[in-house]
Enzyme design. Structure first.
Site, PDB file in Angstrom:
ATOM      1  N   LYS A 119       0.828  -1.202   0.000  1.00  0.00           N
ATOM      2  CA  LYS A 119       0.000   0.000   0.000  1.00  0.00           C
ATOM      3  C   LYS A 119       0.866   1.257   0.000  1.00  0.00           C
ATOM      4  O   LYS A 119       1.914   1.307   0.645  1.00  0.00           O
ATOM      5  CB  LYS A 119      -0.914   0.030   1.226  1.00  0.00           C
ATOM      6  CG  LYS A 119      -1.925  -1.112   1.275  1.00  0.00           C
ATOM      7  CD  LYS A 119      -2.925  -1.031   0.141  1.00  0.00           C
ATOM      8  CE  LYS A 119      -4.007  -2.098   0.293  1.00  0.00           C
ATOM      9  NZ  LYS A 119      -4.971  -2.079  -0.820  1.00  0.00           N
ATOM     10  N   ASP A 158      -0.432   0.068  -4.451  1.00  0.00           N
ATOM     11  CA  ASP A 158      -1.874   0.342  -4.495  1.00  0.00           C
ATOM     12  C   ASP A 158      -2.159   1.574  -3.644  1.00  0.00           C
ATOM     13  O   ASP A 158      -1.922   1.571  -2.432  1.00  0.00           O
ATOM     14  CB  ASP A 158      -2.629  -0.873  -3.957  1.00  0.00           C
ATOM     15  CG  ASP A 158      -4.144  -0.732  -4.052  1.00  0.00           C
ATOM     16  OD1 ASP A 158      -4.623   0.335  -4.467  1.00  0.00           O
ATOM     17  OD2 ASP A 158      -4.847  -1.699  -3.698  1.00  0.00           O
ATOM     18  N   GLU A 166      -1.778   0.838  -8.758  1.00  0.00           N
ATOM     19  CA  GLU A 166      -3.197   0.499  -8.700  1.00  0.00           C
ATOM     20  C   GLU A 166      -4.031   1.623  -8.095  1.00  0.00           C
ATOM     21  O   GLU A 166      -3.627   2.246  -7.113  1.00  0.00           O
ATOM     22  CB  GLU A 166      -3.371  -0.776  -7.875  1.00  0.00           C
ATOM     23  CG  GLU A 166      -4.785  -1.322  -7.877  1.00  0.00           C
ATOM     24  CD  GLU A 166      -4.835  -2.711  -7.250  1.00  0.00           C
ATOM     25  OE1 GLU A 166      -5.804  -2.986  -6.511  1.00  0.00           O
ATOM     26  OE2 GLU A 166      -3.895  -3.510  -7.484  1.00  0.00           O
ATOM     27  N   GLU A 183     -11.631  -2.624  -8.956  1.00  0.00           N
ATOM     28  CA  GLU A 183     -12.339  -3.193  -7.804  1.00  0.00           C
ATOM     29  C   GLU A 183     -13.531  -2.338  -7.401  1.00  0.00           C
ATOM     30  O   GLU A 183     -14.454  -2.817  -6.744  1.00  0.00           O
ATOM     31  CB  GLU A 183     -11.398  -3.363  -6.616  1.00  0.00           C
ATOM     32  CG  GLU A 183     -10.915  -2.064  -5.996  1.00  0.00           C
ATOM     33  CD  GLU A 183      -9.875  -2.285  -4.915  1.00  0.00           C
ATOM     34  OE1 GLU A 183     -10.244  -2.236  -3.731  1.00  0.00           O
ATOM     35  OE2 GLU A 183      -8.697  -2.503  -5.269  1.00  0.00           O
ATOM     36  N   ASP A 189     -13.650  -7.621  -9.629  1.00  0.00           N
ATOM     37  CA  ASP A 189     -13.826  -8.464  -8.447  1.00  0.00           C
ATOM     38  C   ASP A 189     -15.083  -9.290  -8.673  1.00  0.00           C
ATOM     39  O   ASP A 189     -16.183  -8.735  -8.781  1.00  0.00           O
ATOM     40  CB  ASP A 189     -13.966  -7.582  -7.201  1.00  0.00           C
ATOM     41  CG  ASP A 189     -14.066  -8.371  -5.899  1.00  0.00           C
ATOM     42  OD1 ASP A 189     -14.664  -9.473  -5.914  1.00  0.00           O
ATOM     43  OD2 ASP A 189     -13.583  -7.881  -4.864  1.00  0.00           O
ATOM     44  N   HIS A 242      -9.317  -8.787  -8.340  1.00  0.00           N
ATOM     45  CA  HIS A 242      -9.332  -8.286  -6.966  1.00  0.00           C
ATOM     46  C   HIS A 242     -10.113  -9.262  -6.098  1.00  0.00           C
ATOM     47  O   HIS A 242     -11.216  -9.675  -6.439  1.00  0.00           O
ATOM     48  CB  HIS A 242     -10.000  -6.905  -6.908  1.00  0.00           C
ATOM     49  CG  HIS A 242     -10.127  -6.364  -5.524  1.00  0.00           C
ATOM     50  ND1 HIS A 242     -11.274  -6.505  -4.770  1.00  0.00           N
ATOM     51  CD2 HIS A 242      -9.245  -5.693  -4.744  1.00  0.00           C
ATOM     52  CE1 HIS A 242     -11.089  -5.932  -3.585  1.00  0.00           C
ATOM     53  NE2 HIS A 242      -9.871  -5.437  -3.544  1.00  0.00           N
TER      54      HIS A 242
END
Length: 363
Positions: free
Chosen positions: A168, A197, A223, A249, A272, A299
């Site tokens: 992250k 992400d 992401e 996602e 997702d 995802h």
């Protein structure tokens, strides 16, 4: 194939193995799991599920119970596209995404599982079959971990068999993100697949600045650099960010993916299966990606998703989500040298331990 005889919906609040954090959802200590079990007139069953982060699970469960179950009961379980269209239009005015497609997803997944059980085929073969061995990455939800904790988690992922990792970013100070990514790259070595992400944290200009700052670290992709609603902004990031951009996602319909791809707002579509509308809708997004010469990632809910990527020649790494249900899955897929293998059991092959989950039902 027999008609649908029963639909059972359950809601559970499942504790996470450890506290998770990212740039927009805050602290996560548990998640809500919504399961759907469909039984046909011959006694065969299919299982589907979806989840919510922090809030909203009861609304999804209610939609299945009150709105979707009556629409499919007594109908032909094999006509899944017809069942999907009936569910979509039942919830269309109140939905067109969000909770509605999460509810549809759980039912659709259960219908496809039932189809596979009835046909005696695993879903990846029923979907056409490509290669059951799928590359997988560990998706860390780790923004607030200290650097020492982040690297220790990374070593644990390596010990578990992962050979690609996502971390992250999206801290208030970009310099901290850059320092953490630099440390990860040094720790993993050159050439190791590393992704980041941002969970929609940045403005468009902020994302471009961050992408330029992260360019030296050979990232496989960046992401969700900004909100999914800003297609022009995302297209600017794709054009000027010097990275592959993964997103999806938070896109909850096939139409949203079509618009994002047409706008040049994504280079790695990332649906997702638990919120896009189930296997039925994910496969349509997969076809969109292939038709536009784009690689496909995913995802969440990798236990279900593996069948989709095992049938997709244009797949890249599949995410193994930090919301893993491993403790409640009877026979979880092992990660071996950076890959998982889609099971050959009929349907999707996932069995949940409902006795263990019963203690997690809200009171």
């Amino acid at each position: 194939m027999a008609k649908i005889e029963r639909v059972r919906t359950d809601l559970f609040r499942v504790p996470l193995e450890r506290r998770l954090t990212d740039s927009t959802h805050g602290v996560m200590i548990d998640f809500e799991l919504i399961t759907v079990r469909i039984e046909d007139a011959d006694g065969r069953q299919g299982l589907g599920y979806t989840y919510t982060v922090n809030h909203g699970g009861a609304a999804v469960a209610t939609m299945v119970e009150r709105d979707l179950a009556p629409v499919i009961l007594g109908k032909d379980a094999a006509r899944i596209e017809e069942r999907w269209q009936d569910m979509w239009w039942t919830l269309h005015y109140a939905g067109r995404g969000g909770h509605a497609t999460s509810a549809i997803s759980a039912v659709d997944i259960a219908l496809w599982d039932l189809m596979g059980v009835t046909a005696g085929l695993p879903l990846w073969k029923l979907f056409g079959g490509y290669d059951p061995t799928v590359p997988v990455y560990a998706g860390g939800i780790d923004l607030e971990l200290s650097l020492e904790e982040l690297l220790a988690q990374t070593d644990a992922f390596l010990d578990d068999g992962f050979r690609a990792i996502k971390m992250k970013v999206g801290r208030a100070d970009l310099r901290q993100d850059v320092a953490r990514v630099a440390a990860m790259r040094e720790h993993l070595g050159d050439g190791f697949p590393l992704m980041v992400d941002a969970n929609m944290k940045w403005t468009v200009d902020g994302a471009l600045r961050a992408c330029r700052a992260l360019e030296p670290f050979d990232l496989l992709w960046v992401e969700e650099p900004t909100i999914p609603d800003d297609l022009r902004g995302n297209a600017r990031i794709v054009d000027g960010g010097r990275h592959a951009i993964a997103a999806g996602e938070n896109l909850h319909t096939v139409y949203e993916f079509a618009q994002a791809i047409d706008a040049g707002a994504v280079t790695l579509p990332e649906p997702d299966v638990s919120n896009i509308g189930g296997y039925t809708a994910f496969r349509k997004v997969s076809a969109l990606a292939e038709a536009n010469n784009l690689l496909l990632t995913s995802h969440g809910v990798h236990d279900l998703t593996v069948h989709l990527l095992a049938a997709a020649p244009h797949r890249t790494f599949m995410e193994a989500h930090g919301f893993g249900l491993t403790a409640f899955i009877v026979d979880p897929m092992p990660v071996v040298d950076g890959h998982v293998t889609a099971p050959d059991t009929p349907g999707h092959g996932v069995a949940l331990d409902f006795e263990a989950l019963a203690a997690r039902a809200p009171h």
